[in-house]
Design an enzyme around this catalytic site. Structure first.
Site, PDB file in Angstrom:
ATOM      1  N   TYR A   1       1.127   4.948   3.856  1.00  0.00           N
ATOM      2  CA  TYR A   1       1.657   6.190   4.423  1.00  0.00           C
ATOM      3  C   TYR A   1       1.709   7.314   3.385  1.00  0.00           C
ATOM      4  O   TYR A   1       1.924   8.470   3.724  1.00  0.00           O
ATOM      5  CB  TYR A   1       3.054   5.986   5.025  1.00  0.00           C
ATOM      6  CG  TYR A   1       3.052   5.136   6.281  1.00  0.00           C
ATOM      7  CD1 TYR A   1       1.889   4.519   6.734  1.00  0.00           C
ATOM      8  CD2 TYR A   1       4.209   4.955   7.030  1.00  0.00           C
ATOM      9  CE1 TYR A   1       1.879   3.738   7.865  1.00  0.00           C
ATOM     10  CE2 TYR A   1       4.196   4.167   8.172  1.00  0.00           C
ATOM     11  CZ  TYR A   1       3.033   3.566   8.578  1.00  0.00           C
ATOM     12  OH  TYR A   1       3.028   2.788   9.718  1.00  0.00           O
TER      13      TYR A   1
ATOM     14  N   LYS B   1      -1.289  -9.353   3.920  1.00  0.00           N
ATOM     15  CA  LYS B   1      -2.590  -9.917   4.272  1.00  0.00           C
ATOM     16  C   LYS B   1      -3.284 -10.242   2.955  1.00  0.00           C
ATOM     17  O   LYS B   1      -4.287  -9.625   2.588  1.00  0.00           O
ATOM     18  CB  LYS B   1      -3.398  -8.899   5.093  1.00  0.00           C
ATOM     19  CG  LYS B   1      -2.882  -8.712   6.523  1.00  0.00           C
ATOM     20  CD  LYS B   1      -3.290  -9.831   7.467  1.00  0.00           C
ATOM     21  CE  LYS B   1      -4.773  -9.745   7.775  1.00  0.00           C
ATOM     22  NZ  LYS B   1      -5.196 -10.874   8.662  1.00  0.00           N
TER      23      LYS B   1
ATOM     24  N   ASP C   1       6.614  -1.465   9.570  1.00  0.00           N
ATOM     25  CA  ASP C   1       6.733  -0.532  10.689  1.00  0.00           C
ATOM     26  C   ASP C   1       6.377  -1.235  11.997  1.00  0.00           C
ATOM     27  O   ASP C   1       7.119  -1.204  12.985  1.00  0.00           O
ATOM     28  CB  ASP C   1       5.785   0.656  10.430  1.00  0.00           C
ATOM     29  CG  ASP C   1       5.964   1.803  11.418  1.00  0.00           C
ATOM     30  OD1 ASP C   1       6.953   1.808  12.169  1.00  0.00           O
ATOM     31  OD2 ASP C   1       5.097   2.696  11.429  1.00  0.00           O
TER      32      ASP C   1
ATOM     33  N   ASP D   1       9.065  -2.912  15.109  1.00  0.00           N
ATOM     34  CA  ASP D   1       9.051  -2.531  16.525  1.00  0.00           C
ATOM     35  C   ASP D   1       8.943  -3.769  17.412  1.00  0.00           C
ATOM     36  O   ASP D   1       9.590  -3.866  18.456  1.00  0.00           O
ATOM     37  CB  ASP D   1       7.868  -1.597  16.841  1.00  0.00           C
ATOM     38  CG  ASP D   1       8.268  -0.123  16.756  1.00  0.00           C
ATOM     39  OD1 ASP D   1       9.233   0.184  16.028  1.00  0.00           O
ATOM     40  OD2 ASP D   1       7.613   0.709  17.413  1.00  0.00           O
TER      41      ASP D   1
HETATM   42  C1  IPM Z   1       9.624   4.593  12.040  1.00  0.00           C
HETATM   43  C2  IPM Z   1       8.729   5.615  12.664  1.00  0.00           C
HETATM   44  C3  IPM Z   1       8.248   6.525  11.561  1.00  0.00           C
HETATM   45  C4  IPM Z   1       7.391   5.692  10.632  1.00  0.00           C
HETATM   46  C5  IPM Z   1       7.486   7.761  12.027  1.00  0.00           C
HETATM   47  C6  IPM Z   1       8.317   8.622  12.938  1.00  0.00           C
HETATM   48  C7  IPM Z   1       6.969   8.570  10.855  1.00  0.00           C
HETATM   49  O1  IPM Z   1       7.701   4.991  13.349  1.00  0.00           O
HETATM   50  O2  IPM Z   1      10.612   4.971  11.407  1.00  0.00           O
HETATM   51  O3  IPM Z   1       9.337   3.416  12.198  1.00  0.00           O
HETATM   52  O4  IPM Z   1       6.231   5.425  10.916  1.00  0.00           O
HETATM   53  O5  IPM Z   1       7.910   5.284   9.608  1.00  0.00           O
HETATM   54 MG    MG Z   2       7.932   2.909  13.521  1.00  0.00          MG
END
Ligand code: IPM
Ligand code: MG
Length: 370
Positions: free
Chosen positions: A143, A194, A251, A255
């Protein structure tokens, strides 16, 4: 008591302001009932900041966040700003705060509260009692790595580049956070990468192993490929205690873990910096759910994740364990009593909106503190 606990509140976009409003009522309750006071500043971030200042994270916001003991963050982003150039997107608001404050360790609990075990997409018996902590690195990796960008070649065709890059110190410091947390939990860390195809993954595995051997030999360490971890999470999630991952895998997997709990609307998170010599530690607390533009402004969003983020703030930034528990218990009692926002609605329960949920939590707090 003097007003010595400095909070910066950044409501942001979408449902952020609505769920932050309910959290402020909980903060006011704390001040009224628990002999504690906060010095509160409010600031701009994300699309709201773009509209007001042209930047998703104005310098004043970074300065206020640096001064604060803790930042309570709502959420950023929405269709209104989707067509902006990449460098101006609302999401850069949170990315800049993480980077400028050195918030490298993102703690994302995925906990299934008992009253919500039926809300998961998985069978209730697979998730009942689930309690996973994901530790995600948040200031490095793909990122932020350079070079990055989209370039056009002499043939007029475009190439997109991102760079996955980790220095061993970045890996070691976030690994320590994961091992320390594991010691206070079920003493197991699953580190994901990985290493079979990525050089940075090979280094990740090696460094985590070294830190483990030298400093945390008492903790159980398991290395797992990130794709396998996704499969294991979706089939046998209770095998995990702490999952440690880089910025990208963390990330994605957080989720997935969140979805196992049945509602993103319930999950808080904390992002921590290093402990400084003054013993101050920058920290930002935010719900996992994001700005949810589809339901913003309708008064139906679930404020629990934001309120539980405030509970994490009390616990981690101020050591107020008892008060943190009080807030968590109040939320669980409301759910056990059958009240549900739309996102966690189930047959036989009573459907309520954002502010009624906030009021119900305040009522439970009153009872618990009586
Ligand atoms: C998170 C979100 C963020 C990320 C975005 C909004 C930049 O998906 O906090 O997980 O990718 O870190
Ligand atoms: Mg996220």
């Amino acid at each position: 008591m003097p007003a010595n606990k400095k909070l910066l509140i950044l409501p942001g976009d979408g449902i952020g302001p609505e769920v932050v409003r309910e959290t402020r009522r909980v903060i006011e309750w704390m001040e009224r009932r628990r002999a504690v006071s906060f010095e509160i500043e409010e600031g701009l971030v994300g699309g709201a900041a773009i509209d007001a200042t042209g930047s998703p994270c104005p310098d004043e916001t970074v300065e206020a966040a640096t001064r604060a003991d803790a930042v309570l963050f709502g959420s950023v982003g929405g269709p209104k700003w989707d067509s902006l150039p990449f460098e101006q997107r609302p999401e850069l608001g949170i990315l800049r705060l993480r980077k400028d404050l050195g918030l490298f360790a993102n703690l994302r609990p995925a906990v299934v509260l008992d009253p919500l075990a039926d809300a998961s997409a998985l069978r209730a018996d697979l998730v009942r009692g689930l309690d996973i902590m994901i530790v995600r690195e948040t200031t490095g990796g793909v990122y932020f790595g350079e070079p990055r960008g989209v370039t056009k070649g002499p043939d007029g065709k475009r190439t997109g580049v991102d760079t996955q890059i980790y220095h061993e110190d970045e890996i070691a410091r976030v690994a320590r956070v994961a091992f320390e947390l594991a010691r206070k939990r079920r003493n197991k860390v699953t580190s994901v990468e990985k290493a079979n195809v990525m050089q940075s993954g090979r280094l990740w595995r090696a460094v985590v192993g070294e830190v483990h051997k030298a400093e945390f030999p008492d903790v159980q360490l398991e290395n797992m490929y990130a794709d396998n971890c996704a499969m294991q999470l979706a089939s046998k999630p209770k095998q995990f205690d702490v999952i440690l991952g880089d910025n990208l895998f963390g990330d994605v997997l957080s989720d997935l873990a969140a979805a196992l709990t049945g509602s993103l609307g319930m999950l808080p998170s904390a992002t921590l910096g290093a402990v400084q010599p003054s013993s101050k530690r920058h920290a930002l607390y935010e719900p996992i759910h994001g700005s949810a533009p589809d339901i913003a402004g309708k008064g139906v969003a679930n404020p629990c994740a934001q309120i539980l983020s405030f509970a994490m703030l009390l616990r981690i930034s101020f050591g107020m364990e008892e008060d943190a528990k009080l807030v968590e218990q109040a939320v669980e009692k409301v759910l056990a009593g059958g009240l549900r926002t739309a996102d966690i609605m189930a047959p036989g329960m009573a459907r309520i909106g954002t502010s009624v949920m906030g009021e119900a939590i305040l009522r439970e707090l009153d009872k618990l503190a009586a």
